[in-house]
Scaffold this active site. Structure first.
Site, PDB file in Angstrom:
ATOM      1  N   SER A 254    -113.475 -28.189 -43.523  1.00  0.00           N
ATOM      2  CA  SER A 254    -113.836 -29.594 -43.322  1.00  0.00           C
ATOM      3  C   SER A 254    -115.331 -29.682 -43.065  1.00  0.00           C
ATOM      4  O   SER A 254    -116.028 -28.662 -43.001  1.00  0.00           O
ATOM      5  CB  SER A 254    -113.064 -30.165 -42.132  1.00  0.00           C
ATOM      6  OG  SER A 254    -113.646 -29.683 -40.928  1.00  0.00           O
ATOM      7  N   LYS A 255    -115.789 -30.901 -42.882  1.00  0.00           N
ATOM      8  CA  LYS A 255    -117.220 -31.131 -42.671  1.00  0.00           C
ATOM      9  C   LYS A 255    -117.768 -30.328 -41.488  1.00  0.00           C
ATOM     10  O   LYS A 255    -118.951 -30.035 -41.451  1.00  0.00           O
ATOM     11  CB  LYS A 255    -117.459 -32.621 -42.416  1.00  0.00           C
ATOM     12  CG  LYS A 255    -117.295 -33.458 -43.656  1.00  0.00           C
ATOM     13  CD  LYS A 255    -118.054 -34.783 -43.501  1.00  0.00           C
ATOM     14  CE  LYS A 255    -117.877 -35.662 -44.714  1.00  0.00           C
ATOM     15  NZ  LYS A 255    -116.565 -36.334 -44.746  1.00  0.00           N
ATOM     16  N   ARG A 256    -116.889 -30.008 -40.528  1.00  0.00           N
ATOM     17  CA  ARG A 256    -117.378 -29.243 -39.373  1.00  0.00           C
ATOM     18  C   ARG A 256    -117.935 -27.892 -39.801  1.00  0.00           C
ATOM     19  O   ARG A 256    -118.787 -27.313 -39.139  1.00  0.00           O
ATOM     20  CB  ARG A 256    -116.245 -28.997 -38.362  1.00  0.00           C
ATOM     21  CG  ARG A 256    -115.830 -30.226 -37.571  1.00  0.00           C
ATOM     22  CD  ARG A 256    -114.704 -29.877 -36.611  1.00  0.00           C
ATOM     23  NE  ARG A 256    -113.547 -29.362 -37.330  1.00  0.00           N
ATOM     24  CZ  ARG A 256    -113.100 -28.121 -37.265  1.00  0.00           C
ATOM     25  NH1 ARG A 256    -113.713 -27.234 -36.523  1.00  0.00           N
ATOM     26  NH2 ARG A 256    -112.041 -27.729 -37.960  1.00  0.00           N
TER      27      ARG A 256
END
Ligand code: GLU
Ligand code: ZN
Length: 497
Positions: A254-256
Site C-alpha cells: 500500500s501507499k505506506r
C-alpha cells in the site's frame, strides 16, 4: 482449445502494481499459448467510477507497451467490452435464473436490511448478511409483484446443505460449504444495475474466457461464482488465484510502503521495461540466475506451474536495480530522449531560477545533453536524476568553499599550486579521448611528484563545482577548453583572495 483470458479492472482508482501484475500475467499467459488477451472494463460501480481512471488505464498500458487483442478501443467478436454498455444483457440473464428457480426477487427495503444487520450485530450473531426473507415467496406471487412495479432486487438462491468444490490451478482443490457462502447475494440491484458477480460471470461466459488469473483477494468470491455458473448451467473457466503482493513487512502493498500507482513510478523516472521485468517476477520464477527478460522472453517462458504460492514481496531496492540496468542498456540517443522531459521540467535549460522549469533546450543544449549521457549512464538510477547530475554543464556552478579544494594532508597553498598545474592540462585533456587524457594527467602527476588523485581533485571541484561528480575527462571535452579554463581561473581567483 484457444486460450482466452482477460484483465477486468474496475475504473475506481489509478492503475497500481497489483493491477498491472494481474494484467501482465494474463497477457503473458495468452501469449505463451497463442491465445487472446482481452480487456474488459467492469464499470458497474457507478458511484466510484471516474472518467479519469479510464484515461489512466489507457495511458498506463500504452506507456507499458502492453496491448490487448480485444477491448473497448480495439473491439472484437464479444463487443462491447464495457459493462455499462451491456446492462440489458445482465437483466435478461438474471430474469432467466429467476424463471429457472435459481434466483428470486427480494422486496426487502434498504431499511429492513439495515435493521437486520444492526440487530445481528447487537446480538453478536455469527450470521451475517441477508436473512433469506424473500427466498420462499411463491414464484408466481413474486413475479406478479415485480411486474406491478414493486421495487426489488434479484438474489441468487444458494443451494443449502451442499458443498461447492473447484480446483484452483495454483492452490489445488478448494471446498466450501454452501451455507458459509455469502447468503443469497444480490445479482441485480433494484435500479436494474448488475452487481460485480453477475456481470463478471455473464461476461466471462459470453466472452468465452477459458482462464481467470486474478489476485488472491478474489478467492473468497469464487465459490459463489462457481455456484452461479452451475445455476446457469455453464462450465466455469479455470481459476488461478495469484499470490498477493506484499510490502517488506508482510502486509498488503500500500501507499505506506512507497509508490504503488504506476503514474507515480513513471513520474519518478522509472522505465516501463524495468517495471514490467520486475513485476513479471512477482510471484513467478523462471530461470535460476537470469534476471533480465524482455517481454518476448517472458511470454516464451510463462506457464502456470512457474507461479509461486507464497505471497510476493515487493522490493523497491530491487526495482531500482532493474531501472539502473535498463538505463545502461539504452543508447545515448535513447537515454537522452527519455531523460529530456524530466530535465525540462527540472528547469535544466533555463537560467536556474524556479521560473525556468519547462524551458525547452536550444539545439546546442540538446547536443550537449546527448553528449553527456555517457557521463551519467553508469550511475543513473532514475531518469529525473539527469538534471541534477548535469546541471554544471548548463549553468556555471557556484564556486565551493576553499576547504573543498584541499586534498587530504595538504593546505590551501598546495591546493592552489595543484590547481595551477591542473590548469596547464585543461586544453590538451579537453581535446583528447578518455584514455589519452588519463595518460596526460598521469604523466603530469608523476613529473611533479604528486598523487594523481591530489592533482585531479581541485581541478574536478573547479570544473564541476563538487568533489563527487560525473567523470572529469568527459566533462572537460563537453565544456571545451575555453569554458573549462574560465572556471579554473574563477576558482583560482576565489582561492587567492
Ligand atoms: N473488476 C474486478 C477487479 O477490479 C475483476 C476481478 C476478476 O478478475 O474477476 O479486480
Ligand atoms: Zn428480501
Amino acid at each position: 482449445m484457444t486460450i482466452r483470458d482477460r484483465y477486468a479492472p474496475s475504473p475506481t482508482g489509478l492503475q497500481h502494481i497489483g493491477g498491472i501484475r494481474t494484467a501482465l500475467f494474463n497477457y503473458l499467459f495468452a501469449r505463451s499459448k497463442g491465445g487472446a488477451f482481452i480487456l474488459r472494463l467492469e464499470d458497474t460501480d457507478r458511484t466510484r467510477y471516474d472518467e479519469s481512471f479510464v484515461k489512466n488505464l489507457y495511458d498506463t498500458f500504452s506507456w507499458l507497451g502492453i496491448h490487448w487483442d480485444e477491448g473497448p478501443d480495439s473491439g472484437g467478436p464479444a463487443a462491447p467490452y464495457v459493462q455499462s454498455e451491456r446492462f440489458e444483457l445482465y437483466k435478461k440473464y438474471a430474469r432467466e435464473l429467476v424463471e429457472h428457480g435459481k434466483a428470486y426477487y427480494c422486496f426487502c427495503s434498504a431499511e429492513r436490511l439495515d435493521r437486520i444487520r444492526a440487530e445481528r450485530e447487537a446480538a453478536h450473531s455469527s450470521e451475517a448478511g441477508y436473512d433469506r426473507h424473500c427466498r420462499d415467496i411463491p414464484p408466481a406471487e413474486a413475479a406478479a409483484r415485480s411486474q406491478a412495479g414493486e421495487p426489488c432486487t434479484i438474489r441468487l438462491k444458494i443451494p443449502l446443505g451442499e458443498t461447492t468444490r473447484f480446483r484452483d490451478q495454483l492452490l489445488g482443490d478448494i471446498e466450501w460449504k454452501n451455507d458459509d457462502v455469502s447468503p443469497d447475494p444480490v445479482l441485480l440491484k433494484s435500479d436494474g444495475f448488475p452487481t460485480y458477480h453477475l456481470a463478471n460471470i455473464v461476461d466471462d461466459h459470453l466472452m468465452e474466457i477459458t482462464h481467470v488469473l486474478r489476485a488472491q483477494e478474489w478467492l473468497s468470491s469464487t465459490p459463489m461464482h462457481v455456484i452461479l455458473y452451475k445455476a446457469f448451467g455453464w462450465e466455469h473457466p479455470v481459476f488461478c488465484h495469484l499470490p498477493m503482493v506484499m510490502g517488506q513487512d508482510g502486509k498488503k502493498l500500500s501507499k505506506r510502503h512507497g509508490a504503488t500507482s504506476i503514474d507515480e513510478f513513471r513520474r519518478q523516472g522509472y522505465l516501463p521495461e524495468a517495471l514490467l521485468n520486475y513485476v513479471a517476477l512477482l510471484g513467478a520464477s523462471y530461470e535460476e540466475g537470469k534476471e533480465i527478460y524482455t517481454l518476448d522472453e517472458l511470454a516464451r517462458r510463462f506457464s502456470l506451474d512457474k507461479l509461486n504460492k507464497a505471497p510476493a514481496i515487493f522490493d523497491y531496492k530491487k526495482l531500482e536495480w532493474y531501472n539502473g540496468q535498463y538505463i545502461r542498456m539504452k543508447s545515448d540517443d535513447e537515454l537522452a530522449a527519455l531523460a529530456l522531459p524530466y530535465s525540462i521540467t527540472a528547469g535544466l535549460f533555463g537560467d536556474g531560477t524556479s521560473g525556468s522549469t519547462g524551458t525547452e533546450p536550444s539545439a546546442e543544449q540538446r547536443n550537449t545533453f546527448t553528449a553527456a549521457m555517457p557521463l551519467i549512464k553508469e550511475r543513473l538510477v532514475f531518469l529525473h536524476e539527469a538534471a541534477e547530475k548535469l546541471r554544471y554543464l548548463f549553468s556555471e556552478p557556484a564556486i565551493p568553499a576553499a576547504a573543498e579544494f584541499i586534498p587530504k594532508k595538504a593546505d590551501l597553498s598546495q591546493a592552489i599550486n595543484l590547481l595551477k598545474q591542473g590548469r596547464e592540462l585543461v586544453q590538451p585533456m579537453a581535446e583528447s579521448n578518455d584514455e589519452d587524457a588519463e595518460a596526460i594527467i598521469k604523466a603530469a602527476a608523476e613529473a611533479a611528484g604528486v598523487k594523481l588523485g591530489d592533482l585531479m581533485m581541485p581541478l574536478r571541484v573547479a570544473i564541476t563545482g563538487a568533489r563527487v561528480s560525473p567523470p572529469l575527462f568527459g566533462s572537460l571535452r563537453i565544456l571545451g577548453a575555453k569554458r573549462a579554463l574560465g572556471r579554473v581561473d574563477a576558482a583560482l581567483r576565489a582561492l587567492q583572495e
